[in-house]
Design a protein around this motif. Structure first.
Motif, PDB file in Angstrom:
ATOM      1  N   ILE A  74       0.817  -1.089  -0.045  1.00 59.65           N
ATOM      2  CA  ILE A  74      -0.088  -0.217  -0.077  1.00 59.65           C
ATOM      3  C   ILE A  74       0.727   1.270   0.126  1.00 59.65           C
ATOM      4  CG2 ILE A  74      -1.744   1.158   1.014  1.00 59.65           C
ATOM      5  CD1 ILE A  74      -2.644  -1.464   2.541  1.00 59.65           C
ATOM      6  N   PRO A  75       1.357   1.472  -1.036  1.00 61.89           N
ATOM      7  CA  PRO A  75       2.022   2.916  -1.420  1.00 61.89           C
ATOM      8  C   PRO A  75       1.315   4.100  -0.998  1.00 61.89           C
ATOM      9  CG  PRO A  75       1.800   2.061  -3.415  1.00 61.89           C
ATOM     10  CD  PRO A  75       1.228   0.817  -2.643  1.00 61.89           C
ATOM     11  N   THR A  76       1.841   5.093  -0.359  1.00 62.10           N
ATOM     12  CA  THR A  76       1.163   6.360   0.039  1.00 62.10           C
ATOM     13  C   THR A  76       2.089   7.515  -0.545  1.00 62.10           C
ATOM     14  OG1 THR A  76       0.186   5.131   1.833  1.00 62.10           O
ATOM     15  CG2 THR A  76      -0.160   7.740   1.708  1.00 62.10           C
ATOM     16  N   PHE A  77       1.488   8.323  -1.434  1.00 65.10           N
ATOM     17  CA  PHE A  77       2.010   9.513  -1.801  1.00 65.10           C
ATOM     18  C   PHE A  77       1.585  10.809  -1.042  1.00 65.10           C
ATOM     19  CE2 PHE A  77       2.021   6.292  -5.046  1.00 65.10           C
ATOM     20  CZ  PHE A  77       3.301   5.995  -4.913  1.00 65.10           C
ATOM     21  N   HIS A  78       2.460  11.845  -0.754  1.00 65.08           N
ATOM     22  CA  HIS A  78       2.019  12.998   0.008  1.00 65.08           C
ATOM     23  C   HIS A  78       2.802  14.175  -0.833  1.00 65.08           C
ATOM     24  CE1 HIS A  78      -0.333  10.847   3.242  1.00 65.08           C
ATOM     25  NE2 HIS A  78       0.893  10.166   3.116  1.00 65.08           N
ATOM     26  N   SER A 130       2.668   8.362  -8.865  1.00 66.86           N
ATOM     27  CA  SER A 130       1.469   7.403  -8.615  1.00 66.86           C
ATOM     28  C   SER A 130       1.199   6.585 -10.125  1.00 66.86           C
ATOM     29  CB  SER A 130       0.291   7.997  -8.517  1.00 66.86           C
ATOM     30  OG  SER A 130      -0.835   7.319  -8.347  1.00 66.86           O
ATOM     31  N   SER A 167      -4.303  -3.001  -9.373  1.00 68.48           N
ATOM     32  CA  SER A 167      -4.312  -1.811  -8.181  1.00 68.48           C
ATOM     33  C   SER A 167      -5.335  -0.896  -8.165  1.00 68.48           C
ATOM     34  CB  SER A 167      -2.859  -0.783  -8.440  1.00 68.48           C
ATOM     35  OG  SER A 167      -3.264  -0.370  -9.935  1.00 68.48           O
ATOM     36  N   VAL A 211      -6.683   2.762  -6.772  1.00 65.38           N
ATOM     37  CA  VAL A 211      -6.229   3.774  -6.404  1.00 65.38           C
ATOM     38  C   VAL A 211      -7.632   4.671  -5.416  1.00 65.38           C
ATOM     39  CG1 VAL A 211      -5.841   6.103  -6.991  1.00 65.38           C
ATOM     40  CG2 VAL A 211      -5.046   4.349  -8.404  1.00 65.38           C
ATOM     41  N   ARG A 212      -7.092   4.921  -4.079  1.00 65.71           N
ATOM     42  CA  ARG A 212      -8.116   5.938  -3.326  1.00 65.71           C
ATOM     43  C   ARG A 212      -7.497   7.133  -2.775  1.00 65.71           C
ATOM     44  NH1 ARG A 212      -9.274   0.786   0.651  1.00 65.71           N
ATOM     45  NH2 ARG A 212     -10.516  -0.246  -0.958  1.00 65.71           N
ATOM     46  N   GLU A 213      -8.192   8.022  -3.173  1.00 60.98           N
ATOM     47  CA  GLU A 213      -7.600   9.410  -2.856  1.00 60.98           C
ATOM     48  C   GLU A 213      -8.321   9.777  -1.692  1.00 60.98           C
ATOM     49  OE1 GLU A 213      -7.753  12.527  -5.932  1.00 60.98           O
ATOM     50  OE2 GLU A 213      -7.462  10.727  -7.542  1.00 60.98           O
ATOM     51  N   PHE A 214      -7.444  10.459  -0.649  1.00 60.76           N
ATOM     52  CA  PHE A 214      -7.733  10.952   0.733  1.00 60.76           C
ATOM     53  C   PHE A 214      -7.582  12.191   0.790  1.00 60.76           C
ATOM     54  CE2 PHE A 214      -7.053   6.365   1.312  1.00 60.76           C
ATOM     55  CZ  PHE A 214      -8.195   6.032   1.827  1.00 60.76           C
TER      56      PHE A 214
END
Length: 168
Positions: free
Chosen positions: A128-132, A148, A162, A164-167
């Motif tokens: 679960i990669p997370t990008f900020h 991404s 995969s 993609v979920r955007e928070f």
């Protein structure tokens, strides 16, 4: 084109690496485990529990894939060594074939190295990669988007799915 001495050196470097992959991947243990699983699924009561049988078939599939990859690597090494022997004996036509075999061996070895790094206790887990964007200025969101996109492309090229979920 590489000369014979360079080819000998490269094969000399790659040959022990092939053996090391066998040890790192636990090839002997995987072969024994595959035999155990094959004995298990040959019993009539095995098919009574669908969830357990699915899990066994999934494990067998993964083991077979790793064994096939390792055997393919061994075959590439044997091919490269054979071409090198022919070249050493004076067959000049074997030179380009030997070089191509060594290049393919090196490429396959590199791919298997990555597989080897991803084996072990956490191999079956999902990533679960997370990008900020953080404090990267005006261009940071664009860079996050590009990164991404690259990860999604790589995941797809490896046969993975995969989401993609955007928070916000």
């Amino acid at each position: 084109m590489l000369n014979l001495d360079e080819i000998q050196r490269r094969i000399g470097e790659l040959a022990p690496e092939v053996k090391d992959f066998g040890d790192a991947l636990g090839i002997a243990a995987k072969r024994r485990r595959l035999e155990e699983l094959e004995l298990r699924y040959s019993t009539p009561e095995f098919y009574n529990d669908t969830a357990a049988s699915t899990k066994v078939f999934s494990e067998m599939s993964g083991i077979k894939e790793q064994l096939e990859q390792y055997e393919a690597l061994q075959n590439l090494l044997a091919d490269a060594e054979t071409w090198m022997e022919l070249w050493e004996e004076g067959d000049e036509d074997a030179g380009p074939e030997c070089e191509a075999a060594v290049e393919q061996l090196a490429e396959t070895s590199s791919k298997l190295r990555l597989v080897t790094l991803l084996t072990g206790e956490y191999a079956a887990n999902k990533a679960i990669p997370t990008f900020h964007a953080g404090a990267g200025g005006h261009e940071a969101p664009d860079r996050v988007e590009m990164l991404s996109r690259r990860y999604k492309q790589y995941s797809a090229s490896q046969g993975n799915t995969s989401t993609v979920r955007e928070f916000l």
